[in-house]
Design an enzyme around this catalytic site. Structure first.
Site, PDB file in Angstrom:
ATOM      1  N   ASP A 257      -3.283   2.292  -5.853  1.00 28.93           N
ATOM      2  CA  ASP A 257      -2.096   2.303  -4.996  1.00 28.93           C
ATOM      3  C   ASP A 257      -1.981   1.074  -4.099  1.00 28.93           C
ATOM      4  O   ASP A 257      -1.273   1.110  -3.104  1.00 28.93           O
ATOM      5  CB  ASP A 257      -2.075   3.573  -4.135  1.00 28.93           C
ATOM      6  CG  ASP A 257      -3.195   3.586  -3.112  1.00 28.93           C
ATOM      7  OD1 ASP A 257      -4.174   2.857  -3.305  1.00 28.93           O
ATOM      8  OD2 ASP A 257      -3.084   4.318  -2.116  1.00 28.93           O
ATOM      9  N   GLU A 258      -2.663   0.008  -4.427  1.00 26.36           N
ATOM     10  CA  GLU A 258      -2.615  -1.204  -3.600  1.00 26.36           C
ATOM     11  C   GLU A 258      -2.532  -2.450  -4.473  1.00 26.36           C
ATOM     12  O   GLU A 258      -3.251  -2.558  -5.462  1.00 26.36           O
ATOM     13  CB  GLU A 258      -3.911  -1.359  -2.789  1.00 26.36           C
ATOM     14  CG  GLU A 258      -4.062  -0.475  -1.592  1.00 26.36           C
ATOM     15  CD  GLU A 258      -5.441  -0.667  -0.982  1.00 26.36           C
ATOM     16  OE1 GLU A 258      -5.698  -1.740  -0.407  1.00 26.36           O
ATOM     17  OE2 GLU A 258      -6.256   0.245  -1.102  1.00 26.36           O
TER      18      GLU A 258
ATOM     19  N   ASP B  36       0.855  -1.185   0.000  1.00 26.57           N
ATOM     20  CA  ASP B  36       0.000   0.000   0.000  1.00 26.57           C
ATOM     21  C   ASP B  36       0.895   1.240   0.000  1.00 26.57           C
ATOM     22  O   ASP B  36       1.729   1.402   0.880  1.00 26.57           O
ATOM     23  CB  ASP B  36      -0.829  -0.067   1.296  1.00 26.57           C
ATOM     24  CG  ASP B  36      -1.984   0.913   1.299  1.00 26.57           C
ATOM     25  OD1 ASP B  36      -2.958   0.651   2.013  1.00 26.57           O
ATOM     26  OD2 ASP B  36      -1.903   1.937   0.611  1.00 26.57           O
TER      27      ASP B  36
END
Length: 418
Positions: A111-112, A10
């Site tokens: 973003d993960e 993350d």
DNA sequence: CTCGGCATCCTAT
DNA sequence: CTAACGATAGGATGCCGAG
């Protein structure tokens, strides 16, 4: 089959970090070290905080609150705008590094990612060392930090990556659940939002540990049986869901817009529905989909949201049919009260399987789907004017100002996208 | 009783 | 000055009526 090994990675304050990297490169200050935020659209009064630095957090600034309120909390606050093209580049670069470590990667959002590292022990004998290596490589090669959660399933990996930030690796193996996860408030448990937390509160359950140790039958009284089992499993760190490394077909497409000037007549509503039908159908056609159900959604000034949907006789991908259906739907159900939001959705998607006959077509479709999932995750966070294909039309003469401004924005933002 | 259809709710990014 | 707060997707839930 033994235990799995799952990483969840993350990016810390993704948009803020990414903008910080960009500004740093051009001699600016490091936004991560000062009270700063990213605001969606700086020129709009509706602008909200989409990311905050750690110093900004200390002023009580939270994601999602109006920028004006954040500035009242911290008068020195630095407010930076978004740069979506740059974010997509950062996201791709970040995922490219992650992808080097396993073929089984699931992009969970911009973003993960989840990595399934099971069975990789011959190549990467030390999971922790590998987690640190990924984290440090991303920092040294790309300039921003990530948290890595290491566990035996996705849920625990995701919970672990949410522990102390930034730039940390955390594990959450079965023997650590009691110490690391059970003391946390139930609301910290993935998928336990406000409503579920309130229901659990009525059973005097306020920590994940209390949830884990409450019999399912008791939970079922306030949650229903299905959710009771789900939350009981989660609180005990149980999750068998696989890391999905393929991008799945969308189950529906939708577009909705909050307008600056309240909508009070069908003419303006229909104009927006037409533009939405156009965008939505273009995306659906690009995916070779046809819908069997069309719906409209609207929200009045009291924030009351209603929807109305209808099955079609046969599936379609024709903008005009979808638009006409939506037009009928809103006419049927709208009482005439002023609206702040109007939206259109298509669901019940049929897909032909013909493209499977061509490996080339199939591959390009996969690539396009992967791109879409990146773009969609930006839309998800920042609204559909953030990113858009150059397909929007404006046939109107009298669209309200806000909507026109958004159309204009769309075209500007589309430049250099392709 | 089950299923489809529909509206609404909830959660996540 | 209260509250303010966007877009998209997917799944769950509850109700109703048909079979």
């Amino acid at each position: 089959m033994g235990d799995r090994l799952i990483f969840h990675i993350d990016v810390n304050s993704a948009f803020l970090s990414w903008t910080a990297v960009q500004q740093l490169a051009s001699g600016g200050p490091d936004l991560r070290e000062i009270p700063s935020i990213i605001g969606g659209d700086p020129s709009s009064r509706r602008s909200i905080v989409t990311a905050k630095s750690i110093p900004a957090k200390k002023y009580g600034i939270v994601t999602g609150e109006p920028v004006a309120l954040a500035m009242r909390k911290c008068p020195n606050l630095v407010v930076a705008g978004s740069n979506f093209d740059w974010y997509v580049k950062c996201s791709r670069a970040f995922k490219a590094i992650c992808q080097e470590y396993t073929p089984t990667m699931q992009s969970f959002s911009i973003d993960e990612v989840f990595l399934d590292m099971s069975g990789m022990h011959l190549i990467y004998p030390d999971p922790l060392a590998t987690a640190y290596e990924i984290k440090d490589r991303i920092y040294s090669e790309l300039g921003f930090t990530v948290n890595v959660g290491v566990a035996n399933n996705k849920l625990c990996a995701k919970m672990a990556s949410d522990f102390e930030k930034p730039n940390k690796v955390h594990t959450l193996f079965p023997d650590e659940i009691e110490k690391k996860m059970w003391p946390l408030p139930v609301g910290d448990l993935f998928t336990c939002g406000k409503s579920s937390a309130a229901r659990l509160k009525s059973l005097n359950i306020s920590t994940i540990g209390q949830l884990a140790n409450t019999p399912v039958e008791q939970l079922a009284m306030v949650l229903g049986e299905r959710s009771a089992i789900h939350f009981h499993n989660y609180a005990n760190g149980i999750d068998n869901s696989p890391v999905m490394d393929e991008v799945e077909d969308a189950k529906g497409y939708s577009a909705e817009n909050t307008v600056e000037d309240d909508l009070v007549d069908l003419e303006n509503i229909n104009r927006i529905l037409l533009a939405q039908a156009d965008v939505v159908c273009a995306r659906m056609r690009a995916d070779k989909g046809k819908c069997r159900c069309v719906g409209v959604t609207y929200r009045n000034l009291d924030f009351v949201t209603r929807s109305h949907q209808k099955k079609l006789k046969e599936s379609t991908d024709v903008t005009d049919i979808v638009y006409k259906t939506a037009k009928d739907l809103i006419k049927e159900c709208w009482s005439g009260e002023p609206l702040r939001l109007i939206g259109l959705s298509v669901t019940d998607i049929d897909r032909d399987g013909f493209e499977q006959f061509s490996l080339f077509e199939d591959e390009s479709r996969e690539k396009r789907k992967a791109l879409d999932s990146t773009l969609d995750s930006i839309r998800g966070k920042y609204g559909n004017w953030a990113v858009q294909r150059a397909s929007t039309i404006d046939t109107s003469k009298n669209v309200n100002r806000k909507f026109k401004a958004e159309q204009e924005n769309n075209r500007i933002n589309s430049k250099g996208q392709k």
